[in-house]
Design an enzyme around this catalytic site. Structure first.
Site, PDB file in Angstrom:
ATOM      1  N   ILE A 277      77.873  40.265  16.435  1.00  0.00           N
ATOM      2  CA  ILE A 277      77.238  41.001  15.347  1.00  0.00           C
ATOM      3  C   ILE A 277      77.817  42.418  15.326  1.00  0.00           C
ATOM      4  O   ILE A 277      77.933  43.065  16.366  1.00  0.00           O
ATOM      5  CB  ILE A 277      75.706  41.051  15.540  1.00  0.00           C
ATOM      6  CG1 ILE A 277      75.128  39.635  15.673  1.00  0.00           C
ATOM      7  CG2 ILE A 277      75.044  41.818  14.405  1.00  0.00           C
ATOM      8  CD1 ILE A 277      75.359  38.719  14.490  1.00  0.00           C
TER       9      ILE A 277
ATOM     10  N   ALA B 250      71.036  36.120  32.567  1.00  0.00           N
ATOM     11  CA  ALA B 250      69.777  36.667  32.058  1.00  0.00           C
ATOM     12  C   ALA B 250      69.473  36.122  30.664  1.00  0.00           C
ATOM     13  O   ALA B 250      68.320  35.771  30.353  1.00  0.00           O
ATOM     14  CB  ALA B 250      69.837  38.185  32.034  1.00  0.00           C
ATOM     15  N   LYS B 251      70.480  36.052  29.820  1.00  0.00           N
ATOM     16  CA  LYS B 251      70.271  35.554  28.464  1.00  0.00           C
ATOM     17  C   LYS B 251      69.922  34.069  28.470  1.00  0.00           C
ATOM     18  O   LYS B 251      69.115  33.606  27.656  1.00  0.00           O
ATOM     19  CB  LYS B 251      71.503  35.822  27.591  1.00  0.00           C
ATOM     20  CG  LYS B 251      71.752  37.305  27.344  1.00  0.00           C
ATOM     21  CD  LYS B 251      70.565  37.966  26.658  1.00  0.00           C
ATOM     22  CE  LYS B 251      70.863  39.403  26.284  1.00  0.00           C
ATOM     23  NZ  LYS B 251      69.770  40.029  25.527  1.00  0.00           N
TER      24      LYS B 251
ATOM     25  N   TYR C  38      74.811  39.063  32.862  1.00  0.00           N
ATOM     26  CA  TYR C  38      74.333  39.134  31.479  1.00  0.00           C
ATOM     27  C   TYR C  38      74.091  37.732  30.928  1.00  0.00           C
ATOM     28  O   TYR C  38      73.019  37.446  30.371  1.00  0.00           O
ATOM     29  CB  TYR C  38      75.369  39.877  30.627  1.00  0.00           C
ATOM     30  CG  TYR C  38      75.053  39.918  29.159  1.00  0.00           C
ATOM     31  CD1 TYR C  38      74.135  40.835  28.658  1.00  0.00           C
ATOM     32  CD2 TYR C  38      75.674  39.052  28.267  1.00  0.00           C
ATOM     33  CE1 TYR C  38      73.849  40.882  27.296  1.00  0.00           C
ATOM     34  CE2 TYR C  38      75.395  39.092  26.916  1.00  0.00           C
ATOM     35  CZ  TYR C  38      74.486  39.999  26.434  1.00  0.00           C
ATOM     36  OH  TYR C  38      74.207  40.038  25.096  1.00  0.00           O
TER      37      TYR C  38
ATOM     38  N   SER D 262      71.566  35.550  23.444  1.00  0.00           N
ATOM     39  CA  SER D 262      72.960  35.754  23.064  1.00  0.00           C
ATOM     40  C   SER D 262      73.686  34.419  23.135  1.00  0.00           C
ATOM     41  O   SER D 262      73.312  33.557  23.942  1.00  0.00           O
ATOM     42  CB  SER D 262      73.627  36.740  24.035  1.00  0.00           C
ATOM     43  OG  SER D 262      75.028  36.730  23.889  1.00  0.00           O
TER      44      SER D 262
END
Length: 114
Positions: free
Chosen positions: A51, A21-22, A18, A5
């Site tokens: 997106i 982790a990305k 998040y 991401s």
């Protein structure tokens, strides 16, 4: 091909786990690229931006960004579509990309450039 991401690069308040982790996927992909390259296996990471998917409607309100505001920060003035990500992945897993490895590709309409 791993899917991360843009938050791996930009970070986002309230999404520390998040984003972490990305970001880890980028290091994972680069390590695998070095490990598997001698065997002819290429490993890359795509970093999609905003997106347009149904799942964005399930985000808590404080994490949502109005589409108009997101588009205003991008170079390409439209919503990203799943097909945009799919096309990049399709290219990178095909024979034309057999010498591309350890790379990250931002699919974000130029958002991270701003």
């Amino acid at each position: 091909m791993n899917v991360s991401s843009v938050n791996a690069r930009a970070g986002r308040p309230g999404l520390t786990a998040y984003s972490t982790a990305k970001a880890g996927l980028i290091g994972f992909s680069r390590s695998l690229a070095r490990e598997l390259g001698p065997h002819g296996i290429c490993v890359n990471t795509v970093l999609p931006g905003a997106i347009q998917v149904d799942a964005e409607n399930t985000l808590p309100a404080h994490h949502r960004v109005r589409p108009e505001d997101q588009i205003a920060r991008q170079c390409v003035p439209r919503r990203g579509q799943p097909a945009d990500v799919a096309a990049a992945i399709t290219f990178h897993v095909g024979p034309s990309a057999s010498f591309i490895t350890g790379q990250t590709l931002h699919i974000d309409g130029g958002w991270l450039m701003n």
